[in-house]
Design a protein around this motif. Structure first.
Motif, mmCIF file in Angstrom:
data_model
loop_
_atom_site.group_PDB
_atom_site.id
_atom_site.type_symbol
_atom_site.label_atom_id
_atom_site.label_comp_id
_atom_site.label_asym_id
_atom_site.label_seq_id
_atom_site.Cartn_x
_atom_site.Cartn_y
_atom_site.Cartn_z
ATOM 1 N N LEU A 21 0.698 -1.209 -0.010
ATOM 2 C CA LEU A 21 0.087 -0.015 -0.027
ATOM 3 C C LEU A 21 0.867 1.267 0.128
ATOM 4 O O LEU A 21 0.538 2.354 -0.448
ATOM 5 N N GLN A 22 1.924 1.546 0.640
ATOM 6 C CA GLN A 22 2.890 2.477 0.732
ATOM 7 C C GLN A 22 3.490 2.592 -0.694
ATOM 8 O O GLN A 22 3.501 3.656 -1.085
ATOM 9 N N LYS A 23 3.761 1.489 -1.281
ATOM 10 C CA LYS A 23 4.376 1.803 -2.555
ATOM 11 C C LYS A 23 3.394 2.111 -3.587
ATOM 12 O O LYS A 23 3.615 2.969 -4.388
ATOM 13 N N GLU A 24 2.202 1.658 -3.485
ATOM 14 C CA GLU A 24 0.891 2.014 -4.420
ATOM 15 C C GLU A 24 0.794 3.433 -4.174
ATOM 16 O O GLU A 24 0.472 4.278 -5.098
ATOM 17 N N LEU A 25 0.774 3.906 -3.004
ATOM 18 C CA LEU A 25 0.585 5.353 -2.601
ATOM 19 C C LEU A 25 1.676 6.346 -3.165
ATOM 20 O O LEU A 25 1.321 7.479 -3.705
ATOM 21 N N VAL A 26 2.700 5.901 -3.080
ATOM 22 C CA VAL A 26 3.852 6.663 -3.856
ATOM 23 C C VAL A 26 3.852 6.815 -5.375
ATOM 24 O O VAL A 26 3.539 7.869 -5.846
ATOM 25 N N GLU A 27 3.363 5.747 -5.856
ATOM 26 C CA GLU A 27 3.215 5.619 -7.414
ATOM 27 C C GLU A 27 2.041 6.562 -8.039
ATOM 28 O O GLU A 27 2.081 7.324 -8.853
ATOM 29 N N LEU A 28 0.897 6.522 -7.017
ATOM 30 C CA LEU A 28 -0.338 7.181 -7.458
ATOM 31 C C LEU A 28 0.014 8.685 -7.147
ATOM 32 O O LEU A 28 -0.565 9.776 -7.854
ATOM 33 N N LYS A 29 0.706 9.321 -6.234
ATOM 34 C CA LYS A 29 1.222 10.622 -5.970
ATOM 35 C C LYS A 29 2.030 11.076 -7.070
ATOM 36 O O LYS A 29 1.744 12.323 -7.657
ATOM 37 N N SER A 30 2.835 10.407 -7.618
ATOM 38 C CA SER A 30 3.513 10.693 -8.786
ATOM 39 C C SER A 30 2.798 10.601 -10.002
ATOM 40 O O SER A 30 3.150 11.569 -11.022
ATOM 41 N N GLU A 31 2.027 9.872 -10.222
ATOM 42 C CA GLU A 31 1.018 9.943 -11.427
ATOM 43 C C GLU A 31 0.186 10.974 -11.397
ATOM 44 O O GLU A 31 -0.120 11.735 -12.345
ATOM 45 N N LEU A 32 -0.430 11.439 -10.002
ATOM 46 C CA LEU A 32 -1.221 12.542 -9.851
ATOM 47 C C LEU A 32 -0.482 14.034 -10.364
ATOM 48 O O LEU A 32 -0.788 15.001 -10.766
ATOM 49 N N PHE A 33 0.821 13.997 -9.772
ATOM 50 C CA PHE A 33 1.676 15.151 -10.062
ATOM 51 C C PHE A 33 1.846 15.185 -11.738
ATOM 52 O O PHE A 33 1.503 16.433 -12.361
ATOM 53 N N LYS A 34 2.011 14.264 -12.335
ATOM 54 C CA LYS A 34 2.379 14.075 -13.887
ATOM 55 C C LYS A 34 0.836 14.561 -14.436
ATOM 56 O O LYS A 34 0.975 15.413 -15.391
ATOM 57 N N LEU A 35 -0.303 14.004 -13.997
ATOM 58 C CA LEU A 35 -1.577 14.515 -14.495
ATOM 59 C C LEU A 35 -2.020 15.906 -14.343
ATOM 60 O O LEU A 35 -2.334 16.609 -15.182
ATOM 61 N N ARG A 36 -1.476 16.417 -13.140
ATOM 62 C CA ARG A 36 -1.741 17.857 -13.107
ATOM 63 C C ARG A 36 -0.815 18.757 -13.875
ATOM 64 O O ARG A 36 -1.237 19.771 -14.245
#
Length: 67
Positions: free
Chosen positions: A14-29
């Motif tokens: 879950l921690q790993k997935e959270l980091v990946e999602l935050k990175s993806e959110l940054f790219k999407l923004r």
């Protein structure tokens, strides 16, 4: 990502997935700001997935469960 799927994952996953999602959110923004985002609903989906993971992590923290 469904809450049921998230609950079946371990704390580390879950921690790993959270980091990946935050990175993806940054790219999407960034794409959204430069008008290159094709699907604006993707922002909403990623934000919801982050919220679900954070909620489940907090639940586990309060219960003291380490899965």
């Amino acid at each position: 990502m469904k809450a049921k799927d998230i609950r079946n994952k371990s704390q580390e996953e879950l921690q790993k997935e959270l980091v990946e999602l935050k990175s993806e959110l940054f790219k999407l923004r960034f794409q959204h700001a430069t008008n290159q985002l094709e699907n604006p609903m993707k922002l909403k989906d990623v934000k919801r997935s982050i919220a679900r993971i954070k909620t489940i992590l907090k639940e586990r923290e309060l219960k003291g469960i380490q899965v």
